[in-house]
Design a protein around this motif. Structure first.
Motif, short mmCIF file in Angstrom:
data_model
loop_
_atom_site.label_atom_id
_atom_site.label_comp_id
_atom_site.label_asym_id
_atom_site.label_seq_id
_atom_site.Cartn_x
_atom_site.Cartn_y
_atom_site.Cartn_z
N LEU A 210 33.77 44.45 31.04
CA LEU A 210 33.00 45.69 31.00
C LEU A 210 32.75 46.25 32.40
CD1 LEU A 210 30.34 44.86 28.25
CD2 LEU A 210 32.14 46.58 28.10
N ILE A 211 32.54 45.36 33.39
CA ILE A 211 32.24 45.83 34.74
C ILE A 211 33.50 46.34 35.44
CG2 ILE A 211 31.47 45.07 37.03
CD1 ILE A 211 29.63 43.06 35.51
N SER A 212 34.59 45.64 35.27
CA SER A 212 35.79 46.00 36.04
C SER A 212 36.59 47.11 35.39
CB SER A 212 36.67 44.76 36.22
OG SER A 212 37.09 44.26 34.96
N LEU A 213 36.88 47.00 34.09
CA LEU A 213 37.79 47.94 33.41
C LEU A 213 39.07 48.11 34.21
CD1 LEU A 213 35.41 50.79 32.18
CD2 LEU A 213 36.35 48.95 30.83
N ASP A 214 39.60 47.00 34.71
CA ASP A 214 40.68 47.06 35.69
C ASP A 214 42.04 47.28 35.08
OD1 ASP A 214 40.62 44.70 34.38
OD2 ASP A 214 41.01 43.42 36.10
N GLN A 219 40.06 54.59 33.26
CA GLN A 219 38.67 54.23 32.96
C GLN A 219 37.89 53.80 34.19
OE1 GLN A 219 38.99 51.16 30.03
NE2 GLN A 219 39.98 52.44 28.50
N HIS A 220 38.50 53.85 35.38
CA HIS A 220 37.85 53.30 36.58
C HIS A 220 36.53 54.01 36.88
CE1 HIS A 220 40.22 50.10 38.06
NE2 HIS A 220 41.34 50.80 38.19
N ASN A 221 36.54 55.30 36.82
CA ASN A 221 35.37 56.07 37.26
C ASN A 221 34.38 56.35 36.14
OD1 ASN A 221 36.55 56.18 39.79
ND2 ASN A 221 37.66 58.07 39.31
N GLN A 222 34.55 55.74 35.00
CA GLN A 222 33.67 55.97 33.86
C GLN A 222 32.53 54.96 33.87
OE1 GLN A 222 34.00 58.49 31.69
NE2 GLN A 222 35.86 59.24 32.70
N TYR A 223 31.33 55.46 33.61
CA TYR A 223 30.14 54.62 33.41
C TYR A 223 29.86 53.72 34.61
CZ TYR A 223 30.61 56.18 28.60
OH TYR A 223 30.71 56.94 27.46
N MET A 224 29.97 54.26 35.84
CA MET A 224 29.73 53.46 37.03
C MET A 224 28.26 53.05 37.14
SD MET A 224 32.23 52.57 38.92
CE MET A 224 34.00 52.86 38.96
N ARG A 227 27.60 50.26 34.72
CA ARG A 227 28.22 49.00 35.17
C ARG A 227 27.42 48.37 36.31
NH1 ARG A 227 34.11 51.65 35.65
NH2 ARG A 227 34.75 49.71 36.64
N LEU A 228 26.92 49.20 37.22
CA LEU A 228 26.07 48.68 38.29
C LEU A 228 24.77 48.12 37.72
CD1 LEU A 228 25.44 48.31 41.29
CD2 LEU A 228 24.58 50.67 41.32
N ALA A 229 24.20 48.80 36.74
CA ALA A 229 22.98 48.29 36.11
C ALA A 229 23.24 46.96 35.40
CB ALA A 229 22.45 49.32 35.11
N ARG A 233 21.26 43.44 36.22
CA ARG A 233 20.58 42.65 35.18
C ARG A 233 21.09 41.21 35.17
NH1 ARG A 233 20.41 45.80 29.52
NH2 ARG A 233 19.14 43.95 29.03
N LEU A 234 22.38 41.03 35.43
CA LEU A 234 22.92 39.67 35.51
C LEU A 234 22.34 38.92 36.70
CD1 LEU A 234 26.66 40.34 34.64
CD2 LEU A 234 25.08 38.97 33.30
N ALA A 235 22.10 39.60 37.82
CA ALA A 235 21.49 38.96 38.98
C ALA A 235 20.06 38.52 38.69
CB ALA A 235 21.53 39.90 40.18
N LEU A 236 19.34 39.35 37.93
CA LEU A 236 17.98 38.96 37.54
C LEU A 236 17.99 37.74 36.62
CD1 LEU A 236 16.41 42.50 36.93
CD2 LEU A 236 15.99 40.96 38.87
N ILE A 237 18.92 37.70 35.69
CA ILE A 237 19.02 36.52 34.81
C ILE A 237 19.39 35.29 35.63
CG2 ILE A 237 20.40 35.54 32.94
CD1 ILE A 237 20.52 38.35 31.74
#
Length: 720
Positions: A210-214, A219-224, A227-229, A233-237
């Motif tokens: 989901l973060i990379s969409l590589d 799809q690279h520039n979609q939902y940036m 993806r940052l959010a 959230r993963l860093a908080l977990i």
């Protein structure tokens, strides 16, 4: 095991026969032998059309993935085979099946239903039933993706079920990533449910996709922002679940993979994606991951810091050397100050190096010594120290405690080659740097020189420690380049021990370690055997003697124009012309002599031919006549000899028969007498035959006077 011809040859497919059945179900298809390869390969389109026309079967197939069957009393095919087949089909990137989850199929086949021709009651009933069926199918289709994501609502998941689920979802993100993100925005509870299962690597892989969409450049520039959010959230977990080693491992590997992808695929990544990673670094700095590494003692946390440093170095290098980037893009990728980011964590290095590792267990070696392994965590930490030491703006933040701790670790772990190589790199970077303060911290404040001498002198080399090779190489480099470092020279002057005496003791070691085998360096392209270093046991061959090649007469010289440029290098034009003129003169002389020899040979051959034609005709006739006479005489003699032998054998046989009759009447004495007589007669006949053969041979050997005369005549003619 039988060979499956259907996979390689064009036989009739099994699915074609199964589709003829109107009451076909997904279970009957899965129960067919060797049907999975056909459903994933040649018959994938037909199978997708069948599921689209029968969405209830599509729902059943998803149900086999989602519904966890824990009852072992059920059939094995229902527990293992059906879920596996379903995940393989959904994970095969079948575009029709994936598009059916988001898009409504075309209504071409339903035109007759919406426009009835007659108002007959039966037709009205049929149209109503078909419309109801279409509504049901549409409801089933709209809820297929929700039915798949319903698995995340469980409090715990089985690993195999999570694997089947992740395989299907990752394929959906690969083909329709933007649509999947849109679905998540309308259903935010899905991501919250995924966070519950971060202990499973398969679920964290979905976050990575989901973060990379590589895999889809569009799809690279979609939902940036989303993806940052998600990364935040993963860093908080990660911070809240420090107690769980598995969660820390999975999430840190996700962050490390994202930064490494940005480094390895830097040219293909968009500016928006790089900007997103820069924002994440500014918010969650390396000190954040350093605190996690100190509390969890996980090497993955250090790997994230290393990956962030590589990403920043790549950005700095591209901004300096890539002139094609516009000024607006350079401003959007402002690199943060490295000193502010990493100077804080350098202060914690000595604490991390002296920290007792909770996850390494000591063991006894075969020699009886107790060995404690270094651990992957400290090895990654030393690798990070080496990378940051190459930055000149960070060298002033290093203290002697860091270097002394590394020296102590090398002394404790004398068989860890990776640690020894990193230690050598650290010492060499400090020695080659121009920072006198850093060199003072390394050479004066620590016991590096005494450590090298004590562990690599003549007495210590008897123990054969694992790091002695590194210490020898390091000592040679420091001794040869000691004039480059003033701090190193001051240390040698202040020390009581004699550094030169230690280096003299290494001469015997260097002779063995630094000597090429047979005096040949294999790394050189054009190598030569050195005269100084040679083995006394090997006798080198003598050089070949050069000799001038003389071209034989009668052969034409063939010139080759290859490598003429190489031969003529280093010569003047006059010398080259002289050589060419000499060669031309030699060729002319050779051609003249060849012509003269050919003319003389032709004249001699003509004269000989005329003499031979006259003389040989008469000689040949006489020789043929004599040969015929000899042959006729020999044939007559041989025929007479054969007749005499036949007559003698007949007489002998008759005598033997008569003697046998007499012997039967007279007794044993007469038999013996007759046998002796027969033996004497046979001997006589053999002697006679031998004498006759000898006489014939003598006659053959006697020369014929006529033949001798002919031979003499031939010799005289040849002499003339």
């Amino acid at each position: 095991m039988f060979f499956n011809f259907n996979r390689f040859f064009g036989f009739q497919q099994k699915l074609d026969n199964l589709l003829k059945n109107e009451s076909l179900t997904i279970e009957t298809i899965f129960n067919e032998d060797d049907i999975l390869q056909e459903l994933k390969g040649s018959s994938s389109v037909k199978f997708a059309d069948y599921l689209i026309q029968h969405p209830q079967e599509y729902k059943k197939m998803i149900g086999y993935i989602v519904d966890e069957i824990t009852d072992e009393s059920l059939d094995k095919t229902q527990r293992t085979k059906y879920p596996f087949y379903s995940s393989e089909i959904l994970g095969q990137e079948n575009e029709k099946l994936i598009n059916f989850l988001f898009d409504k199929p075309e209504d071409e086949m339903y035109e007759e239903i919406n426009n009835p021709i007659e108002d007959d009651e039966t037709q009205l009933v049929e149209t109503i039933n078909k419309n109801d069926q279409l509504k049901e199918n549409e409801e089933i289709r709209a809820n297929l993706l929700n039915n798949l994501l319903q698995l995340l609502e469980n409090d715990a998941l089985i690993v195999t079920t999570a694997g089947y689920f992740a395989k299907a979802v990752n394929t959906i993100i690969l083909k329709r990533g933007v649509c999947f993100w849109e679905h998540l925005k309308h259903n935010p509870q899905v991501i919250s449910n995924m966070f519950k299962h971060c202990y499973l690597k398969h679920i964290v892989d979905i976050f990575d996709k989901l973060i990379s969409l590589d895999d889809n450049y569009e799809q690279h520039n979609q939902y940036m922002n989303d993806r940052l959010a998600l990364m935040q959230r993963l860093a908080l977990i990660l911070k809240g679940k420090e107690y769980s080693q598995v969660i820390v491992q999975n999430i840190c590997e996700l962050f490390e993979g994202q930064f490494k992808k940005a480094v390895y695929q830097y040219e293909t990544q968009t500016q928006e994606y790089k900007k997103m990673l820069l924002q994440f670094i500014q918010q969650y700095t390396p000190s954040f991951f350093m605190s996690i590494a100190l509390s969890t003692q996980q090497a993955v946390a250090y790997n994230v810091i290393i990956a962030q440093l590589e990403f920043l170095n790549k950005l700095a290098f591209s901004n300096e050397h890539q002139d094609q980037i516009e000024n607006t893009e350079k401003e959007s990728l402002k690199i943060p100050d490295i000193v502010q980011l990493y100077s804080i964590i350098i202060k914690d290095f000595s604490q991390a190096l002296n920290q007792k590792d909770q996850f390494t267990l000591s063991f006894k070696s075969t020699d009886g010594f107790c060995i404690t392994p270094l651990g992957e965590c400290k090895l990654s930490l030393i690798y990070l120290i080496n990378n940051l030491l190459s930055k000149s703006e960070l060298q002033n933040y290093y203290s002697y405690n860091i270097f002394q701790s590394i020296i102590n670790l090398v002394n404790q772990h004398r068989s860890n080659n990776q640690l020894h190589l990193l230690f050598e790199k650290i010492v060499l970077t400090v020695f080659s740097s121009n920072n006198e303060q850093l060199q003072k911290e390394m050479f004066q404040e620590t016991n590096l020189i005494t450590f090298i001498i004590q562990n690599n002198n003549e007495e210590a080399r008897k123990n054969k420690f694992g790091f002695q090779g590194v210490l020898t190489r390091l000592s040679n480099y420091l001794h040869q380049n000691q004039s480059q470092s003033k701090q190193f020279q001051l240390v040698l002057q202040q020390m009581n021990t004699n550094w030169n005496q230690y280096m003299d003791g290494l001469d015997s070691v260097n002779k063995y370690e630094q000597e090429w085998i047979l005096g040949v360096n294999p790394k050189q392209k054009a190598f030569q055997i050195s005269e100084e270093v040679s083995s006394p046991n090997i006798i080198m061959p003598e050089p070949l003697v050069q000799y001038a090649y003389t071209q034989p007469s009668g052969f034409r010289k063939c010139e080759s124009f290859e490598n003429n440029d190489e031969d003529n290098e280093g010569k003047n034009e006059e010398e080259i012309q002289q050589e060419q003129n000499e060669q031309q003169q030699i060729e002319q002389i050779g051609t003249e002599t060849d012509q003269k020899q050919e003319e003389s040979n032709q004249n001699n051959n003509e004269q000989k031919d005329q003499l031979e034609l006259d003389s040989t005709a008469n000689i040949k006739e006489e020789i043929i006549k004599t040969q015929q006479e000899y042959v006729s005489l020999d044939e007559q003699k041989n025929e007479q000899d054969k007749e005499n032998q036949i007559n003698e054998n007949v007489n002998v046989d008759n005598q033997i028969e008569n003697n046998q009759l007499d012997q039967n009447n007279d007794g044993n004495e007469e038999i013996i007498h007759t046998q002796e007589v027969q033996v004497e007669e046979n001997q006589k006949t053999q002697e006679n035959s031998l004498t006759e053969q000898q006489d014939i041979q003598k006659e053959d050997k006697e020369p014929n006077p006529n033949q001798e005369e002919l031979i003499k005549q031939d010799d005289n003619e040849q002499q003339e």
